[in-house]
Design an enzyme around this catalytic site. Sequence first.
Site, PDB file in Angstrom:
ATOM      1  N   ASP A  76       0.834  -1.194   0.000  1.00 28.80           N
ATOM      2  CA  ASP A  76       0.000   0.000   0.000  1.00 28.80           C
ATOM      3  C   ASP A  76       0.873   1.250   0.000  1.00 28.80           C
ATOM      4  OD1 ASP A  76      -2.083  -1.691   0.082  1.00 28.80           O
ATOM      5  OD2 ASP A  76      -2.869  -1.054   2.036  1.00 28.80           O
ATOM      6  N   ALA A  99       3.870   1.644  -1.242  1.00 23.80           N
ATOM      7  CA  ALA A  99       4.453   1.864  -2.568  1.00 23.80           C
ATOM      8  C   ALA A  99       3.386   2.407  -3.521  1.00 23.80           C
ATOM      9  CB  ALA A  99       5.030   0.560  -3.107  1.00 23.80           C
ATOM     10  N   TYR A 100       2.172   1.907  -3.382  1.00 26.49           N
ATOM     11  CA  TYR A 100       1.076   2.402  -4.222  1.00 26.49           C
ATOM     12  C   TYR A 100       0.804   3.880  -3.912  1.00 26.49           C
ATOM     13  CZ  TYR A 100      -3.546   2.997  -6.257  1.00 26.49           C
ATOM     14  OH  TYR A 100      -4.602   3.470  -6.979  1.00 26.49           O
ATOM     15  N   LEU A 113     -11.167   8.368  -0.724  1.00 25.64           N
ATOM     16  CA  LEU A 113     -10.743   9.454   0.147  1.00 25.64           C
ATOM     17  C   LEU A 113      -9.337   9.889  -0.231  1.00 25.64           C
ATOM     18  CD1 LEU A 113     -11.872   8.047   3.606  1.00 25.64           C
ATOM     19  CD2 LEU A 113     -12.825  10.048   2.464  1.00 25.64           C
ATOM     20  N   GLU A 159     -12.664   8.697  13.138  1.00 28.56           N
ATOM     21  CA  GLU A 159     -13.011   7.286  13.329  1.00 28.56           C
ATOM     22  C   GLU A 159     -11.985   6.385  12.651  1.00 28.56           C
ATOM     23  OE1 GLU A 159     -16.407   6.664  10.094  1.00 28.56           O
ATOM     24  OE2 GLU A 159     -16.953   8.205  11.548  1.00 28.56           O
ATOM     25  N   LYS A 214     -10.202   3.789  10.237  1.00 24.92           N
ATOM     26  CA  LYS A 214     -10.367   3.398   8.838  1.00 24.92           C
ATOM     27  C   LYS A 214      -9.979   1.926   8.764  1.00 24.92           C
ATOM     28  CE  LYS A 214      -8.789   4.745   4.197  1.00 24.92           C
ATOM     29  NZ  LYS A 214      -8.765   3.400   3.693  1.00 24.92           N
ATOM     30  N   ASP A 251      -9.464  -1.442   6.732  1.00 27.81           N
ATOM     31  CA  ASP A 251      -9.158  -1.776   5.352  1.00 27.81           C
ATOM     32  C   ASP A 251      -9.952  -3.003   4.943  1.00 27.81           C
ATOM     33  OD1 ASP A 251      -7.914  -1.297   3.020  1.00 27.81           O
ATOM     34  OD2 ASP A 251      -6.042  -2.289   3.546  1.00 27.81           O
ATOM     35  N   ARG A 289     -18.347  -1.280  -4.756  1.00 27.02           N
ATOM     36  CA  ARG A 289     -18.087   0.025  -5.362  1.00 27.02           C
ATOM     37  C   ARG A 289     -17.929  -0.060  -6.877  1.00 27.02           C
ATOM     38  NH1 ARG A 289     -13.495   3.598  -2.826  1.00 27.02           N
ATOM     39  NH2 ARG A 289     -12.095   2.067  -3.709  1.00 27.02           N
ATOM     40  N   GLU A 334     -18.258  -0.851   5.385  1.00 26.67           N
ATOM     41  CA  GLU A 334     -17.126  -1.673   4.987  1.00 26.67           C
ATOM     42  C   GLU A 334     -17.318  -3.128   5.428  1.00 26.67           C
ATOM     43  OE1 GLU A 334     -14.966   0.381   3.511  1.00 26.67           O
ATOM     44  OE2 GLU A 334     -13.047  -0.661   3.390  1.00 26.67           O
ATOM     45  N   TYR A 351     -20.659   3.368   8.110  1.00 23.94           N
ATOM     46  CA  TYR A 351     -20.029   4.643   8.441  1.00 23.94           C
ATOM     47  C   TYR A 351     -20.656   5.857   7.760  1.00 23.94           C
ATOM     48  CZ  TYR A 351     -17.307   3.394   4.235  1.00 23.94           C
ATOM     49  OH  TYR A 351     -16.924   3.006   2.986  1.00 23.94           O
ATOM     50  N   LYS A 365     -13.988  13.459   9.347  1.00 24.38           N
ATOM     51  CA  LYS A 365     -15.099  13.986   8.553  1.00 24.38           C
ATOM     52  C   LYS A 365     -15.678  15.200   9.247  1.00 24.38           C
ATOM     53  CE  LYS A 365     -16.336   9.241   7.476  1.00 24.38           C
ATOM     54  NZ  LYS A 365     -17.281   8.148   7.654  1.00 24.38           N
ATOM     55  N   LYS A 424      -3.349   8.344   7.262  1.00 21.28           N
ATOM     56  CA  LYS A 424      -2.814   6.975   7.278  1.00 21.28           C
ATOM     57  C   LYS A 424      -1.817   6.770   8.423  1.00 21.28           C
ATOM     58  CE  LYS A 424      -3.781   4.468   3.983  1.00 21.28           C
ATOM     59  NZ  LYS A 424      -3.757   4.338   2.594  1.00 21.28           N
ATOM     60  N   CYS A 480      20.972 -21.507 -12.228  1.00 27.31           N
ATOM     61  CA  CYS A 480      19.572 -21.526 -11.813  1.00 27.31           C
ATOM     62  C   CYS A 480      19.374 -22.592 -10.727  1.00 27.31           C
ATOM     63  CB  CYS A 480      18.678 -21.815 -13.008  1.00 27.31           C
ATOM     64  SG  CYS A 480      16.965 -22.125 -12.534  1.00 27.31           S
ATOM     65  N   CYS A 527      17.004 -25.486 -12.510  1.00 26.33           N
ATOM     66  CA  CYS A 527      17.413 -26.312 -13.655  1.00 26.33           C
ATOM     67  C   CYS A 527      18.919 -26.331 -13.881  1.00 26.33           C
ATOM     68  CB  CYS A 527      16.700 -25.853 -14.928  1.00 26.33           C
ATOM     69  SG  CYS A 527      17.349 -24.319 -15.594  1.00 26.33           S
ATOM     70  N   CYS A 571      17.432 -16.830 -15.355  1.00 32.08           N
ATOM     71  CA  CYS A 571      17.835 -18.186 -15.680  1.00 32.08           C
ATOM     72  C   CYS A 571      17.771 -18.287 -17.198  1.00 32.08           C
ATOM     73  CB  CYS A 571      16.854 -19.175 -15.042  1.00 32.08           C
ATOM     74  SG  CYS A 571      16.698 -20.729 -15.925  1.00 32.08           S
ATOM     75  N   CYS A 576      13.553 -25.081 -18.322  1.00 31.76           N
ATOM     76  CA  CYS A 576      13.551 -24.930 -16.867  1.00 31.76           C
ATOM     77  C   CYS A 576      12.151 -25.209 -16.337  1.00 31.76           C
ATOM     78  CB  CYS A 576      13.998 -23.525 -16.479  1.00 31.76           C
ATOM     79  SG  CYS A 576      13.836 -23.185 -14.716  1.00 31.76           S
TER      80      CYS A 576
HETATM   81  S1  IVH Z   1     -15.994   7.454   4.541  1.00 31.22           S
HETATM   82  C1  IVH Z   1     -16.981   9.638   0.412  1.00 31.22           C
HETATM   83  N1  IVH Z   1     -15.209   6.183   6.665  1.00 31.22           N
HETATM   84  O1  IVH Z   1     -11.784   3.780   2.843  1.00 31.22           O
HETATM   85  C2  IVH Z   1     -16.122   8.557   0.914  1.00 31.22           C
HETATM   86  N2  IVH Z   1     -14.529   5.345   4.565  1.00 31.22           N
HETATM   87  O2  IVH Z   1      -9.846   5.079   1.159  1.00 31.22           O
HETATM   88  C3  IVH Z   1     -16.715   8.019   2.175  1.00 31.22           C
HETATM   89  N3  IVH Z   1     -13.187   3.301   4.676  1.00 31.22           N
HETATM   90  O3  IVH Z   1     -13.866   4.027   0.043  1.00 31.22           O
HETATM   91  C4  IVH Z   1     -15.805   7.141   2.864  1.00 31.22           C
HETATM   92  N4  IVH Z   1     -13.199   3.124   6.862  1.00 31.22           N
HETATM   93  O4  IVH Z   1     -14.108   1.980   1.611  1.00 31.22           O
HETATM   94  C5  IVH Z   1     -15.173   6.230   5.332  1.00 31.22           C
HETATM   95  N5  IVH Z   1     -14.598   5.155   8.621  1.00 31.22           N
HETATM   96  C6  IVH Z   1     -14.586   5.189   7.309  1.00 31.22           C
HETATM   97  C7  IVH Z   1     -13.905   4.228   6.547  1.00 31.22           C
HETATM   98  C8  IVH Z   1     -13.896   4.346   5.159  1.00 31.22           C
HETATM   99  C9  IVH Z   1     -12.773   2.593   5.733  1.00 31.22           C
HETATM  100  C10 IVH Z   1     -12.847   2.976   3.288  1.00 31.22           C
HETATM  101  C11 IVH Z   1     -13.951   3.180   2.290  1.00 31.22           C
HETATM  102  C12 IVH Z   1     -13.437   4.229   1.343  1.00 31.22           C
HETATM  103  C13 IVH Z   1     -11.962   4.038   1.487  1.00 31.22           C
HETATM  104  C14 IVH Z   1     -11.204   5.272   1.075  1.00 31.22           C
END
Ligand code: IVH
Length: 690
Positions: free
Chosen positions: A42, A44-45, A92, A125, A127, A129, A148, A184, A236, A300, A324, A418, A421, A436, A442
């Site tokens: 994540d 690196a992304y 987000l 709140e 987050k 995954d 989604r 989620e 959420y 939020k 993050k 290698c 092989c 290799c 191989c």
């Molecule tokens: S609010 C308008 N609240 O994180 C976007 N998202 O990286 C509303 N996620 O797409 C998202 N926990 O899948 C919200 N407490 C939280 C969350 C949350 C995880 C996920 C969600 C979102 C992604 C964004």
Amino acid sequence: MPKASTSSQQETEQEKKLRQLAEEIRVHDARYHGADAPTISDAAYDALRAAFKKLRKQYPHVALSYDPDQKLGAPVAQGFAKAAHATPMLSLDNAFDADDVADFFARLRRYLNVLDDGSLPCMAEPKIDGVSLSLRYEDGQLVLGATRGDGQVGENVTDNIRTIADIPPKLSGKFPITVDVRGEVYMTKVDFLALNQSREAEGQDVFANPRNAAAGSLRQLDARITATRPLRFFGYAVANSDDVGVLTQQALREKIKEWGFVLNEPAELCDGVDDLQHYYERMKNTRHTLPYDVDGLVYKINNLSLQKKAGFVGRAPRFAVAHKFPAEQATTCVRDIMVQVGRTGALTPVAELEPVNVGGVLVSRATLHNEDEIRRKDIRVGDVVRIQRAGDVIPQVVAVMVDQRPASSQPFVFPTMCPVCGAAVVRVEGQAVQRCSGGMGCRAQRLERLKHFVGREALNIEGLGERRLQELMDWGWVAQPADIFRLKKHAGDLAAREGWGEKSVEKLLAAIDERRRVTLSKFIYALGIPQVGEQTAKLLARHYGNFPSFEKCMKAAAVPDSAEASDLQNIDGIGASVAAELANFFAHQAEQEAMRALRQELEVMAEDTVARGPLSGKVVVFTGALQTLSRAAAKESAEKAGAVVGSSVTRQTHFVVAGDDAGSKLKKARDMGVPVLTETQWLEMLGARA
Ligand code: IVH
């Protein structure tokens, strides 16, 4: 004059870089969302996205075939019905440190005209995954669950989510007639480990992390399988929060709870950057004690009318941000260093670690990338190392504790032969990767090639995992892709083998037969030519149209300066190194023979050269009086996008566009759980997806 030309050259270089970044992101998006199988961390992304964002600011007008800021998630996978979202599902923006959070607030204050010292309370709140889900309730009854997808249209996973205990089939308390609850789907750390343990015991592939496990379990075509998986859900947000009759995010959470959902706890109402920072530090230090993986926090704006006023930019709301957490780290010992051989012969060193718990996931391996990386960090067998993962798929070694190194330790010596092989290992000038040289001689390369060939993005033959392919190779029945299509003659023997049985052989042979017709682009991709990914395969298929002309041109393109060579390089998106790989591949006797054998077994269909619309295959029904579109114009707009216009609402209808005074069709759509769009939403959908 020379100066001007230098700067314009630089500009094109930069633009090229921007395109490359967008393409790289596209590939990772597809792996992450489409296949639930990401290949980079994540972190690196996120770094890729940040680099893209920075460059994009300088070149906002460069047209991109894939614009990561506009695209969300993955297009709908085959097998699930589509479900259009009445309100788009967004993502987000990320903040990585306190400065990013301060920037977020400064921007928001400017936009909302709230003074610097004015209060701007926020709900903070966790987050989690997982996989985001939209749940539609009508008259309090659950009628639709949708992933989604690309943000506009998701997958209809209603049958699957009905098996999740946290999702109430019926709402309690007071609720609007129609309500879209967003939340989620996730798996707890304990459940994830137990699931992997039982999969391992049964010889199935294990999931890389709880997120993949949740996504893979949710997206089963058979809901009975989903039912056996320990999935959970927290709510959420509400997409149509205007209809709920509350003024704040905090009150909205209370409503969601009252309706029967579980909330993501612990959440807190904060005011100001300092307050949020305290909450962040506290959560960062205690997140290990939570039962689920938390990759950050979401802030939020509490006031819902301010949320609305702030609106959206690109793919994300302006009123919220994800803060993050840094990657999770742990210290462990390197037991051994193994060298794996990939599909193209590339050698990847992997550290076998003393298993260690990193944020709830047991890690026992880490990639060491290549010889240079090992040398740079001087990683040795027996070393104590710091490793990290941040929801990461492949953990990495961050540092070696040199002071704890045993006296007898020796630097790692990269093999010159290698390990599978025994062929010589070669290194192309200027590249970090070592290969290799054994080619199809191989065994490791053969197995990887076969895995690629039957993989989800290629031929997608179900029931042929790594273990089974290995067995088929061991028994001498499969050495190259064409052999898979000749398995029928071993059906009897196969059924008698342990772990196979008549039923499973029958199923496998049927799955193989289903793939005897394949489009040119899939075929090209499935061949596994180095550097030829799905996108490149599509470009080639579109350009050459059918296999014979593709093959003929590839062979001719090996001659430098030939018309075919320049034609190939003139395809937008094909560079010199891809062209060289193609020529090399087609010049190989063994490859030619393998292709010939394959073409005796399957039919390669000419590529569909007609551009398919963004809504191709979807059925839409218009009802009621539309404001801006005449019926004829509405029909034309739909057909242009590839959709079919239906006259009545049936099970086949993907969505209904309802104008004023819509009557029975609208009611029927609601009864059947078919998504209903307003005219504006329809136009937005066409605009956004055109
Ligand atoms: S609010 C308008 N609240 O994180 C976007 N998202 O990286 C509303 N996620 O797409 C998202 N926990 O899948 C919200 N407490 C939280 C969350 C949350 C995880 C996920 C969600 C979102 C992604 C964004």
